[in-house]
Design a protein around this motif. Structure first.
Motif, PDB file in Angstrom:
ATOM      1  N   HIS A 224      31.956  49.222  48.999  1.00  0.00           N
ATOM      2  CA  HIS A 224      32.415  50.522  48.501  1.00  0.00           C
ATOM      3  C   HIS A 224      31.280  51.255  47.782  1.00  0.00           C
ATOM      4  O   HIS A 224      31.151  52.480  47.900  1.00  0.00           O
ATOM      5  CB  HIS A 224      33.602  50.335  47.556  1.00  0.00           C
TER       6      HIS A 224
ATOM      7  N   TRP B  69      42.441  47.055  48.771  1.00  0.00           N
ATOM      8  CA  TRP B  69      41.285  46.211  48.476  1.00  0.00           C
ATOM      9  C   TRP B  69      41.397  44.830  49.128  1.00  0.00           C
ATOM     10  O   TRP B  69      40.426  44.085  49.159  1.00  0.00           O
ATOM     11  CB  TRP B  69      41.119  46.058  46.963  1.00  0.00           C
TER      12      TRP B  69
ATOM     13  N   GLN C 111      33.566  43.324  48.605  1.00  0.00           N
ATOM     14  CA  GLN C 111      34.297  44.581  48.665  1.00  0.00           C
ATOM     15  C   GLN C 111      33.686  45.623  47.732  1.00  0.00           C
ATOM     16  O   GLN C 111      33.538  46.798  48.096  1.00  0.00           O
ATOM     17  CB  GLN C 111      35.764  44.349  48.312  1.00  0.00           C
TER      18      GLN C 111
ATOM     19  N   ILE D  42      41.459  38.974  46.977  1.00  0.00           N
ATOM     20  CA  ILE D  42      40.884  39.582  45.775  1.00  0.00           C
ATOM     21  C   ILE D  42      40.567  38.531  44.713  1.00  0.00           C
ATOM     22  O   ILE D  42      39.599  38.678  43.956  1.00  0.00           O
ATOM     23  CB  ILE D  42      41.836  40.656  45.221  1.00  0.00           C
TER      24      ILE D  42
ATOM     25  N   GLN E 113      40.760  44.775  41.242  1.00  0.00           N
ATOM     26  CA  GLN E 113      41.049  45.489  42.487  1.00  0.00           C
ATOM     27  C   GLN E 113      42.538  45.369  42.810  1.00  0.00           C
ATOM     28  O   GLN E 113      43.178  44.365  42.489  1.00  0.00           O
ATOM     29  CB  GLN E 113      40.187  44.923  43.620  1.00  0.00           C
TER      30      GLN E 113
END
Length: 320
Positions: free
Chosen positions: A131, A112, A127, A118, A106
């Protein structure tokens, strides 16, 4: 607790600081994180999927565990694992194409999250699932097309080749023990959805207010809250309507399956002889915030203790 019927609270998120008045807003460190998840597969589990080591399967177990916690159907876990196989070989990489990072590669520049976020597998998996669930009809798409709708990769047909391996890995890690923890205090809130975050943040802002039977808080002209008045006002601040009493809130669900890990934002309930009499707002780390009883104030305290009459939990929202 109590049966006083109050006017429904429907407050825009932008008005939240005004709702809290002079009480400072809790520090928010993660908008969509879910705390942290640790999974430890055995050597036997690793041996069941040739070519993948314990560290890789531990990451796959985290991905699967987060999917369970967010109540994503099992096909979603397989899609997520297939994506991580393609993007990182199930390794939490600190590098990649341009600014890509982590299990799913990401990109911070694409919204992100921060690099630190991340690189947290729990955050990254959360995440990805959020999505994925935003893709209309994702469950009717092929694995490859659903994955590509999320990833928007320059190699758009690369994901489907990993479907069988992803299925085998998900099956292998299904029994792995995972421990999920949230922050558990008002100074460091982690929650799986914006609505849960707002509800916790609101409740944290009411600490110190007195228990008032039938109380709906200062906005309704009351000095404080009773237990269900607090939870109702907290989720009302997030635009999620709840019934007034603890018994009605428990009946409204949706219920968290028995034995499933709790998530910050869940409502936890207590009952005597089958009659629900109390509710609190779970904030992670084994803690809840609640309005306990006469002579006490809104506070953070453990949601379980020896001899309690805990009966179960509900999750008012998994997507808002």
């Amino acid at each position: 607790m109590g049966s006083k019927i109050a006017v429904g609270i429907a407050v825009a998120l932008a008005m939240l600081p005004m709702l809290l008045g002079a009480v400072p807003l809790a520090v928010v460190t993660s908008l969509t994180g879910t705390g942290s998840t640790t999974c430890t597969p055995s050597e036997t589990t690793a041996d069941s999927v040739p070519g993948y080591g314990q560290d890789q399967l531990a990451n796959a177990a985290i991905i699967t565990s987060v999917g369970k916690q967010l109540q994503v159907p099992e096909p979603g876990w397989i899609i997520a694992v297939a994506v991580a196989i393609q993007e990182s070989a199930l390794r939490n990489l600190d590098h990649g194409d341009r600014d890509s990072l982590g299990l799913f590669q990401q990109r911070p520049s694409q919204g992100w999250g921060t690099p630190t976020q991340i690189m947290d597998p729990t955050y990254a998996a959360t995440q990805f699932y959020q999505h994925l669930q935003a893709v209309s009809g994702w469950q009717q798409l092929s694995l490859n097309d659903a994955a590509q709708a999320v990833q928007r990769s320059g190699t758009p047909n690369a994901y489907g080749q990993h479907e069988a391996t992803a299925e085998a890995i998900v099956a292998a890690v299904a029994g792995v023990t995972c421990e999920h923890t949230g922050a558990g205090d008002c100074a460091n809130i982690a929650a799986p959805t914006p609505a849960a975050l707002t509800a916790i943040n609101y409740a944290c802002g009411q600490r110190g207010l007195p228990y008032v039977w039938g109380g709906n808080g200062p906005l309704d002209g009351d000095a404080g809250f009773d237990c269900s008045g607090l939870t109702r006002a907290s989720y009302g601040a997030a635009g999620v309507p709840l019934p007034r009493t603890s018994r009605e809130q428990y009946a409204a669900g949706p219920h968290v399956p028995a034995g499933a890990p709790l998530l910050p934002g869940d409502l936890v309930f207590y009952a005597t002889s089958g009659r629900v009499h109390h509710v609190g707002l779970y904030i992670g780390g084994g803690n809840m915030i609640d309005a306990p009883d006469f002579g006490q104030t809104v506070k953070v305290e453990p949601y379980r203790h020896p001899g309690d009459d805990y009966v179960g939990a509900t999750r008012p929202t998994t997507s808002r």
